[in-house]
Write a protein that holds these residues in place. Structure first.
Motif, mmCIF file in Angstrom:
data_model
loop_
_atom_site.group_PDB
_atom_site.id
_atom_site.type_symbol
_atom_site.label_atom_id
_atom_site.label_comp_id
_atom_site.label_asym_id
_atom_site.label_seq_id
_atom_site.Cartn_x
_atom_site.Cartn_y
_atom_site.Cartn_z
ATOM 1 N N SER A 75 -114.009 21.376 -52.487
ATOM 2 C CA SER A 75 -112.583 20.921 -52.640
ATOM 3 C C SER A 75 -111.801 21.724 -51.977
ATOM 4 C CB SER A 75 -112.431 20.228 -54.059
ATOM 5 O OG SER A 75 -111.945 22.032 -54.704
ATOM 6 N N GLU A 77 -109.165 23.235 -53.137
ATOM 7 C CA GLU A 77 -108.845 24.598 -53.864
ATOM 8 C C GLU A 77 -110.021 25.544 -54.415
ATOM 9 O OE1 GLU A 77 -106.969 20.847 -55.806
ATOM 10 O OE2 GLU A 77 -109.147 21.765 -54.906
ATOM 11 N N PRO A 356 -117.002 22.262 -63.056
ATOM 12 C CA PRO A 356 -116.632 22.020 -62.296
ATOM 13 C C PRO A 356 -117.105 21.329 -60.586
ATOM 14 C CG PRO A 356 -114.518 22.291 -63.619
ATOM 15 C CD PRO A 356 -115.630 23.629 -63.830
ATOM 16 N N ARG A 362 -120.032 14.801 -63.025
ATOM 17 C CA ARG A 362 -119.654 13.660 -62.524
ATOM 18 C C ARG A 362 -119.801 12.379 -62.545
ATOM 19 N NH1 ARG A 362 -116.406 17.852 -59.923
ATOM 20 N NH2 ARG A 362 -117.884 17.377 -57.638
ATOM 21 N N ASP A 384 -110.347 14.559 -65.974
ATOM 22 C CA ASP A 384 -109.531 15.747 -65.466
ATOM 23 C C ASP A 384 -110.331 16.776 -65.323
ATOM 24 O OD1 ASP A 384 -108.021 13.338 -65.368
ATOM 25 O OD2 ASP A 384 -106.570 14.054 -67.094
ATOM 26 N N ARG A 387 -112.498 16.656 -62.724
ATOM 27 C CA ARG A 387 -112.687 16.285 -61.159
ATOM 28 C C ARG A 387 -113.030 14.698 -60.876
ATOM 29 N NH1 ARG A 387 -113.560 21.482 -59.045
ATOM 30 N NH2 ARG A 387 -111.940 23.051 -59.602
ATOM 31 N N GLU A 389 -113.494 11.579 -59.939
ATOM 32 C CA GLU A 389 -112.124 10.575 -58.709
ATOM 33 C C GLU A 389 -112.025 9.232 -60.184
ATOM 34 O OE1 GLU A 389 -113.580 10.350 -55.730
ATOM 35 O OE2 GLU A 389 -112.695 12.736 -54.586
#
Length: 390
Positions: A75, A77, A356, A362, A384, A387, A389
């Motif tokens: 990502s 970040e 994450p 995910r 959240d 992450r 989506e």
């Protein structure tokens, strides 16, 4: 690329005498997705999707692959966090005020190990550029060995944080700088893992098998570390085999890995940076991973139940964390959503910067979202945090 993939799927399907609808029914992949794949309308396809198609068609997954894999990249970040590390790898460093020493580099390396072992990536990323700069200035044989170790650690971290090109550079240099093949095999293992994490099955299998053959130990004389490094390569071969719909390879590789683990007789750490264990527990965990990929969630949970807590040397070791994700996924397959969430919440509490970075996490949480009518506040917060989506 997508057209080549579509051509392969269509060609094998026709050779098997199947319609698109029949392939959809056999594989569990939607008819609309199969049509898009065959028409070249998808520029990427998940490895799990290709494996399901391969099983239905009776071929290896790699037969359908186009060579690019299915990597999920970092990502923005994450890229920002590791930017100084990538610049240090490229040699963009400030001038040294004084010449570094091997003892100083060793001390800096040791100071990062606790944060590394607990996946505190923000802390490690802050300290690593100076360590890479100082290690690069050492030019004797001891310095080169230290540099190999630090580059290998850096490459592993970049793979973990999904920056595969920079990781390949660091790991390639670590292998080149290694004073012997025994030292080189640790970054080789990380490079195999990088290929596997990107879904590049053929590249992972070729590298792992070549090095496993090259360093095969004599069991009567081999040290535990030699056995662990060799056995870890065979676990990667097993990882590739199960994803490539090649059960014979998986079974043989697990058997060889188990022989090495049984010879060692316990869990041991073969590389402190990062903490990489090997032994009977690690082999059992990979057997669980293979079981979850082949759709045997009960087997995964049975393996997890059979592993004594005292036999696991570290709650934050990456193999243990990955195994817990397999347990969470097994729960979702059995529609035990509350149990899956409990495992995920424990993982987030244990390694909040690690979770994450796992696309698998995910995927698991997305299964829970699809399976439940409503989400609890804890589930929404976890979504959240990792992450997920919309």
């Amino acid at each position: 690329m997508a057209a080549d993939l579509g051509d392969r799927v269509a060609s094998v399907r026709k050779r098997r005498g199947l319609s698109q609808s029949e392939l959809s029914e056999l594989s569990g992949i939607s008819l609309s997705l199969i049509k898009k794949i065959e028409q070249g309308q998808r520029d990427s396809v998940r490895l799990e999707t290709l494996r399901a198609l391969a099983v239905a068609l009776g071929v290896k997954t790699s037969t359908l692959q186009d060579g690019r894999g299915d990597a999920e990249w970092a990502s923005p970040e994450t890229l920002d966090l590791w930017g100084p590390v990538r610049r240090a790898l490229a040699g963009h460093n400030d001038d040294l005020d004084e010449a570094p020493t091997a003892d100083g580099v060793k001390a800096g390396y040791a100071s990062l190990l606790p944060a590394l072992g607990e996946h505190r990536y923000t802390e490690v990323a802050a300290g690593l550029p100076a360590l890479l700069r100082d290690a690069a200035a050492l030019d004797d044989s001891e310095g080169r060995a230290l540099r190999s170790r630090i580059l290998g650690m850096t490459g592993w971290l970049l793979v973990q944080n999904r920056q595969f090109d920079s990781a390949a550079d660091a790991l390639g240099r670590a292998i080149d700088e290694a004073p012997d093949r025994g030292t080189a095999v640790a970054p080789v293992n990380a490079l195999v893992w990088s290929h596997l994490r990107q879904g590049r099955l053929a590249a992972a299998a070729e590298l792992a098998q070549r090095w496993a053959d090259d360093i095969e130990p004599r069991f009567s004389r081999a040290t535990p570390i030699q056995l662990a490094l060799w056995g870890r390569l065979w676990l990667y071969v097993a990882n590739v085999g199960v994803r490539d719909n090649n059960p014979g390879v998986t079974e043989d590789a697990l058997s060889l890995a188990k022989a090495a683990a049984d010879r060692i007789g316990r869990e041991m750490s073969y590389d402190p940076a990062p903490h990489r264990p090997y032994g009977p527990v690690t082999v059992a965990q990979i057997a669980g991973e293979c079981a979850v990929i082949t759709g045997r969630p009960d087997r995964v949970l049975a393996i997890a139940e059979s592993i004594p807590a005292a036999a696991v040397p570290s709650r934050t070791a990456a193999p243990r964390l990955r195994h817990r994700l397999d347990v969470a996924y097994a729960h979702t397959q059995l529609r035990q959503y509350s149990e899956a969430i409990a495992v995920m919440q424990d993982l987030y509490a244990t390694a909040p910067e690690w979770l994450p970075q796992q696309r698998y996490a995910r995927d698991i949480l997305a299964e829970v979202v699809r399976g439940r009518r409503t989400l609890t506040q804890e589930m929404r917060g976890l979504a959240d945090a990792i992450r997920l989506e919309y």
